[in-house]
Design a protein around this motif. Sequence first.
Motif, short mmCIF file in Angstrom:
data_model
loop_
_atom_site.label_atom_id
_atom_site.label_comp_id
_atom_site.label_asym_id
_atom_site.label_seq_id
_atom_site.Cartn_x
_atom_site.Cartn_y
_atom_site.Cartn_z
N SER A 45 0.81 -1.21 0.00
CA SER A 45 0.00 0.00 0.00
C SER A 45 0.85 1.27 0.00
CB SER A 45 -0.92 -0.01 1.22
OG SER A 45 -1.63 1.19 1.33
N ILE A 46 2.00 1.22 0.64
CA ILE A 46 2.83 2.42 0.76
C ILE A 46 3.31 2.91 -0.62
CG2 ILE A 46 4.90 3.44 1.80
CD1 ILE A 46 4.47 1.33 4.12
N PRO A 47 4.07 2.11 -1.38
CA PRO A 47 4.51 2.61 -2.69
C PRO A 47 3.34 2.79 -3.67
CG PRO A 47 5.16 0.32 -2.45
CD PRO A 47 4.63 0.77 -1.12
N SER A 48 2.30 1.98 -3.51
CA SER A 48 1.14 2.09 -4.41
C SER A 48 0.44 3.43 -4.25
CB SER A 48 0.15 0.95 -4.14
OG SER A 48 0.74 -0.29 -4.42
N ASN A 49 0.26 3.88 -3.01
CA ASN A 49 -0.39 5.17 -2.80
C ASN A 49 0.51 6.34 -3.21
OD1 ASN A 49 -3.19 5.09 -1.65
ND2 ASN A 49 -2.18 3.53 -0.42
N ILE A 50 1.81 6.18 -3.01
CA ILE A 50 2.74 7.22 -3.48
C ILE A 50 2.63 7.33 -5.01
CG2 ILE A 50 5.17 7.85 -3.74
CD1 ILE A 50 5.59 6.42 -0.95
N ALA A 51 2.59 6.19 -5.67
CA ALA A 51 2.49 6.18 -7.14
C ALA A 51 1.16 6.76 -7.60
CB ALA A 51 2.65 4.75 -7.66
N GLU A 52 0.08 6.38 -6.93
CA GLU A 52 -1.22 6.91 -7.34
C GLU A 52 -1.26 8.43 -7.17
OE1 GLU A 52 -6.02 6.25 -6.79
OE2 GLU A 52 -4.63 4.86 -5.80
N ARG A 56 -1.72 11.83 -10.00
CA ARG A 56 -2.89 12.69 -9.93
C ARG A 56 -2.60 14.06 -10.52
NH1 ARG A 56 -7.83 10.53 -8.06
NH2 ARG A 56 -7.27 8.39 -7.54
N ASN A 57 -3.66 14.84 -10.66
CA ASN A 57 -3.55 16.11 -11.37
C ASN A 57 -3.21 17.32 -10.51
OD1 ASN A 57 -4.19 14.88 -13.82
ND2 ASN A 57 -6.37 14.98 -13.36
N SER A 58 -3.18 17.15 -9.19
CA SER A 58 -2.90 18.32 -8.36
C SER A 58 -2.03 17.94 -7.17
CB SER A 58 -4.21 18.94 -7.85
OG SER A 58 -4.80 18.12 -6.86
N GLN A 59 -1.36 18.95 -6.63
CA GLN A 59 -0.53 18.75 -5.44
C GLN A 59 -1.40 18.34 -4.25
OE1 GLN A 59 2.31 18.44 -6.53
NE2 GLN A 59 3.55 20.26 -6.32
N LYS A 60 -2.61 18.90 -4.19
CA LYS A 60 -3.53 18.58 -3.10
C LYS A 60 -3.87 17.08 -3.12
CE LYS A 60 -7.96 19.76 -1.08
NZ LYS A 60 -9.22 20.49 -1.20
N GLU A 61 -4.15 16.55 -4.30
CA GLU A 61 -4.44 15.12 -4.40
C GLU A 61 -3.21 14.29 -4.05
OE1 GLU A 61 -7.63 14.08 -7.70
OE2 GLU A 61 -6.03 15.36 -8.50
N PHE A 62 -2.04 14.75 -4.50
CA PHE A 62 -0.81 14.03 -4.20
C PHE A 62 -0.60 13.96 -2.69
CE2 PHE A 62 4.00 13.75 -5.43
CZ PHE A 62 4.02 12.43 -4.99
N LYS A 63 -0.79 15.09 -1.99
CA LYS A 63 -0.65 15.12 -0.53
C LYS A 63 -1.62 14.15 0.13
CE LYS A 63 0.33 18.97 1.77
NZ LYS A 63 0.32 20.38 2.24
N HIS A 64 -2.82 14.07 -0.41
CA HIS A 64 -3.82 13.15 0.15
C HIS A 64 -3.32 11.70 0.08
CE1 HIS A 64 -7.67 11.26 1.01
NE2 HIS A 64 -7.54 10.58 -0.12
N PHE A 65 -2.78 11.32 -1.06
CA PHE A 65 -2.30 9.94 -1.21
C PHE A 65 -1.02 9.69 -0.41
CE2 PHE A 65 -5.42 9.90 -4.55
CZ PHE A 65 -5.95 8.63 -4.43
N LEU A 66 -0.20 10.72 -0.25
CA LEU A 66 0.97 10.59 0.63
C LEU A 66 0.51 10.37 2.06
CD1 LEU A 66 3.39 13.33 -0.77
CD2 LEU A 66 3.72 10.84 -0.85
#
Length: 115
Positions: A45-52, A56-66
């Motif tokens: 789950s850890i690398p998978s969520n980082i990859a997802e 994504r299209n925004s930094q906000k979404e990236f932070k969410h998955f991080l």
Amino acid sequence: MHKVENLKIWKKAIELAKSIYLLAADLPSEEKYGLVSQIKRCSVSIPSNIAEGAGRNSQKEFKHFLSIANGSAYELQTQLILLIELNLIKKEKVKPVIDVCVEIQKMNYSFQKTL
């Protein structure tokens, strides 16, 4: 968007997942559908969520998955400690893996602050 293959945190998380799969091979077979299954899922789950998040299209979404990846890292750390507490594996064998898990947590927190 970030190219996931260039992210140090993703590379470290991939190494962690590989370590977990190797560690899981040393655990009792009766735990195959218990903690073994759980630690494998968390580690993937850890690398998978980082990859997802990177895709994504925004930094906000990236932070969410991080953030989700970080939650999985803490969950994994807890399960590794539980393996030790239940005497399913020696502390010396798990300690280096826990250390990598903690390192990823710190990297994740720092990375989120830069976004």
